[in-house]
Design an enzyme around this catalytic site. Sequence first.
Site, PDB file in Angstrom:
ATOM      1  N   ASN A  43      -0.537 -15.897 -38.864  1.00  0.00           N
ATOM      2  CA  ASN A  43      -1.559 -16.285 -39.832  1.00  0.00           C
ATOM      3  C   ASN A  43      -2.013 -17.737 -39.590  1.00  0.00           C
ATOM      4  O   ASN A  43      -1.285 -18.684 -39.886  1.00  0.00           O
ATOM      5  CB  ASN A  43      -0.981 -16.129 -41.241  1.00  0.00           C
ATOM      6  CG  ASN A  43      -2.014 -16.353 -42.309  1.00  0.00           C
ATOM      7  OD1 ASN A  43      -2.865 -17.229 -42.197  1.00  0.00           O
ATOM      8  ND2 ASN A  43      -1.941 -15.552 -43.364  1.00  0.00           N
ATOM      9  N   TYR A 160      16.379  -2.084 -37.254  1.00  0.00           N
ATOM     10  CA  TYR A 160      16.489  -3.551 -37.398  1.00  0.00           C
ATOM     11  C   TYR A 160      17.888  -4.028 -37.029  1.00  0.00           C
ATOM     12  O   TYR A 160      18.060  -4.957 -36.239  1.00  0.00           O
ATOM     13  CB  TYR A 160      16.152  -3.964 -38.833  1.00  0.00           C
ATOM     14  CG  TYR A 160      16.437  -5.429 -39.085  1.00  0.00           C
ATOM     15  CD1 TYR A 160      15.625  -6.416 -38.521  1.00  0.00           C
ATOM     16  CD2 TYR A 160      17.517  -5.839 -39.872  1.00  0.00           C
ATOM     17  CE1 TYR A 160      15.899  -7.774 -38.729  1.00  0.00           C
ATOM     18  CE2 TYR A 160      17.788  -7.186 -40.079  1.00  0.00           C
ATOM     19  CZ  TYR A 160      16.972  -8.148 -39.509  1.00  0.00           C
ATOM     20  OH  TYR A 160      17.240  -9.481 -39.709  1.00  0.00           O
ATOM     21  N   LYS A 164      19.289  -6.563 -33.949  1.00  0.00           N
ATOM     22  CA  LYS A 164      20.070  -7.792 -34.132  1.00  0.00           C
ATOM     23  C   LYS A 164      21.415  -7.696 -33.412  1.00  0.00           C
ATOM     24  O   LYS A 164      21.988  -8.710 -33.029  1.00  0.00           O
ATOM     25  CB  LYS A 164      20.234  -8.092 -35.625  1.00  0.00           C
ATOM     26  CG  LYS A 164      18.903  -8.459 -36.297  1.00  0.00           C
ATOM     27  CD  LYS A 164      18.270  -9.721 -35.709  1.00  0.00           C
ATOM     28  CE  LYS A 164      16.946 -10.080 -36.332  1.00  0.00           C
ATOM     29  NZ  LYS A 164      16.357 -11.326 -35.819  1.00  0.00           N
TER      30      LYS A 164
HETATM   31  N1  NAP Z   1      15.857 -13.057 -44.845  1.00  0.00           N
HETATM   32  C1  NAP Z   1      16.999 -12.492 -44.501  1.00  0.00           C
HETATM   33  O1  NAP Z   1      17.725 -11.923 -45.340  1.00  0.00           O
HETATM   34  C2  NAP Z   1      17.473 -12.597 -43.065  1.00  0.00           C
HETATM   35  C3  NAP Z   1      18.848 -12.384 -42.826  1.00  0.00           C
HETATM   36  C4  NAP Z   1      19.303 -12.458 -41.521  1.00  0.00           C
HETATM   37  C5  NAP Z   1      18.431 -12.731 -40.487  1.00  0.00           C
HETATM   38  N2  NAP Z   1      17.107 -12.938 -40.733  1.00  0.00           N
HETATM   39  C6  NAP Z   1      16.224 -13.203 -39.590  1.00  0.00           C
HETATM   40  O2  NAP Z   1      15.650 -14.482 -39.745  1.00  0.00           O
HETATM   41  C7  NAP Z   1      14.396 -14.534 -39.059  1.00  0.00           C
HETATM   42  C8  NAP Z   1      13.360 -15.127 -39.993  1.00  0.00           C
HETATM   43  O3  NAP Z   1      13.189 -14.267 -41.081  1.00  0.00           O
HETATM   44  P1  NAP Z   1      12.824 -14.769 -42.551  1.00  0.00           P
HETATM   45  O4  NAP Z   1      13.784 -14.132 -43.450  1.00  0.00           O
HETATM   46  O5  NAP Z   1      12.644 -16.228 -42.570  1.00  0.00           O
HETATM   47  O6  NAP Z   1      11.431 -13.976 -42.720  1.00  0.00           O
HETATM   48  P2  NAP Z   1       9.958 -14.327 -43.233  1.00  0.00           P
HETATM   49  O7  NAP Z   1      10.002 -15.170 -44.455  1.00  0.00           O
HETATM   50  O8  NAP Z   1       9.305 -13.008 -43.297  1.00  0.00           O
HETATM   51  O9  NAP Z   1       9.338 -15.197 -42.046  1.00  0.00           O
HETATM   52  C9  NAP Z   1       8.989 -14.585 -40.821  1.00  0.00           C
HETATM   53  C10 NAP Z   1       8.201 -15.555 -39.947  1.00  0.00           C
HETATM   54  O10 NAP Z   1       7.908 -14.888 -38.700  1.00  0.00           O
HETATM   55  C11 NAP Z   1       6.485 -14.794 -38.518  1.00  0.00           C
HETATM   56  N3  NAP Z   1       6.192 -13.490 -37.903  1.00  0.00           N
HETATM   57  C12 NAP Z   1       6.427 -12.257 -38.432  1.00  0.00           C
HETATM   58  N4  NAP Z   1       5.964 -11.310 -37.614  1.00  0.00           N
HETATM   59  C13 NAP Z   1       5.438 -11.950 -36.532  1.00  0.00           C
HETATM   60  C14 NAP Z   1       4.773 -11.504 -35.358  1.00  0.00           C
HETATM   61  N5  NAP Z   1       4.536 -10.206 -35.141  1.00  0.00           N
HETATM   62  N6  NAP Z   1       4.359 -12.442 -34.458  1.00  0.00           N
HETATM   63  C15 NAP Z   1       4.550 -13.754 -34.696  1.00  0.00           C
HETATM   64  N7  NAP Z   1       5.165 -14.239 -35.789  1.00  0.00           N
HETATM   65  C16 NAP Z   1       5.585 -13.334 -36.706  1.00  0.00           C
HETATM   66  C17 NAP Z   1       5.906 -14.948 -39.923  1.00  0.00           C
HETATM   67  O11 NAP Z   1       4.581 -15.469 -39.935  1.00  0.00           O
HETATM   68  P3  NAP Z   1       3.268 -14.491 -39.858  1.00  0.00           P
HETATM   69  O12 NAP Z   1       3.472 -13.427 -40.886  1.00  0.00           O
HETATM   70  O13 NAP Z   1       2.101 -15.385 -40.104  1.00  0.00           O
HETATM   71  O14 NAP Z   1       3.272 -13.951 -38.474  1.00  0.00           O
HETATM   72  C18 NAP Z   1       6.870 -15.957 -40.533  1.00  0.00           C
HETATM   73  O15 NAP Z   1       6.542 -17.258 -40.107  1.00  0.00           O
HETATM   74  C19 NAP Z   1      14.108 -13.098 -38.605  1.00  0.00           C
HETATM   75  O16 NAP Z   1      14.435 -12.961 -37.241  1.00  0.00           O
HETATM   76  C20 NAP Z   1      15.033 -12.262 -39.467  1.00  0.00           C
HETATM   77  O17 NAP Z   1      15.376 -11.059 -38.841  1.00  0.00           O
HETATM   78  C21 NAP Z   1      16.618 -12.880 -42.013  1.00  0.00           C
END
Ligand code: NAP
Length: 307
Positions: A43, A160, A164
């Site tokens: 975005n 998912y 991971k």
């Molecule tokens: N939240 C949890 O509970 C959790 C737990 C363990 C691990 N994680 C991991 O942590 C990482 C970050 O997740 P988060 O929880 O911070 O999620 P989030 O709030 O959804 O943030 C995701 C980020 O990735 C970008 N993104 C998503 N799809 C994309 C694409 N196709 N191309 C480029 N950029 C993309 C988004 O921006 P845009 O939408 O603008 O692209 C946003 O900046 C992920 O790898 C997730 O698997 C999360």
Amino acid sequence: MENQHLENRNRYALITGATSGIGYELAKLFAADGYHLILVARNEERLQEVTDELKNAYSVEITPHAKDLFVPGAAEEVYEFAKSLGVSVDVLVNDAGQGEWGPFITTELQREIDIIQLNIIALISLTKLFLRDMVNRNEGKILQLGSEAGATPMPLLSVYAATKAFVLSFSAALANEMKDKNITITVLLPGPTDTDFFHKAHQQNTVGYKEKKLDDPADAAKDGYEALMRGESKVISGSTARTHVFMSDLLGDTLAAANARKLNEPSDKAGREEITHEPSKKEREAIQAVEGDYGKDGQREEEVKPF
Ligand SMILES: NC(=O)c1ccc[n+]([C@@H]2O[C@H](COP(=O)([O-])OP(=O)(O)OC[C@H]3O[C@@H](n4cnc5c(N)ncnc54)[C@H](OP(=O)(O)O)[C@@H]3O)[C@@H](O)[C@H]2O)c1
């Protein structure tokens, strides 16, 4: 705010997923330490907002780069973009990642192929391209976003969790390959964290999201950042994730899967509905504004049904 760490003045970090959640909090930590940043997300408007915010708060260069890493070849384009800036990327952070909730037989195959493209193919592509340059300079650091889900088979979030598990295994192997070089590979395993992740994954009506405590993305980012700077190969963030990973190791796959499933079941209780982390809330609002016009993670209208 003035930079505390002038020694990082000419250092660059490239962070995917830097506009929301854990990636956004990581971007702040790097900027506070004096790193110049290349920020990647889809975005453009959100990228510009975060760029302006970080530029105002820290005296570093911020270069936004809008790219959809669901698209095959996009990772290579990100690498070419970074090269075109004529700078060396000292730190690569592969943060962008998504999941999709639901019984495997009901979820869309293309959505899961996109998730594999983002969580695995883009991650290994960026890692290979930037790591080769790091090896040539014999200097660099890479932070991979794994998850506690990588240590546990997760019914209703099966693809998912498997992506991971790949990240976890890949990162540990690569850390070993780099052990005699001045290059470190760190994998961060957060537990359930209060970001837009659950909404993108259509997981917001589950026991885990509605009824359980979620970690603060700033804490997960801090744990990852500190482990990265210390050159550690793996860090599990927060007591929830540490307990889940410990229990998985203890129980074995079959029992661990049964346990994980309880959190991924639908919940009909009144509970959490909103994200409290402000940047992630803005991410959700931005997605709602375009109603899934970009990417494949737009709103899924149907109700979450028990399986
Ligand atoms: N939240 C949890 O509970 C959790 C737990 C363990 C691990 N994680 C991991 O942590 C990482 C970050 O997740 P988060 O929880 O911070 O999620 P989030 O709030 O959804 O943030 C995701 C980020 O990735 C970008 N993104 C998503 N799809 C994309 C694409 N196709 N191309 C480029 N950029 C993309 C988004 O921006 P845009 O939408 O603008 O692209 C946003 O900046 C992920 O790898 C997730 O698997 C999360």
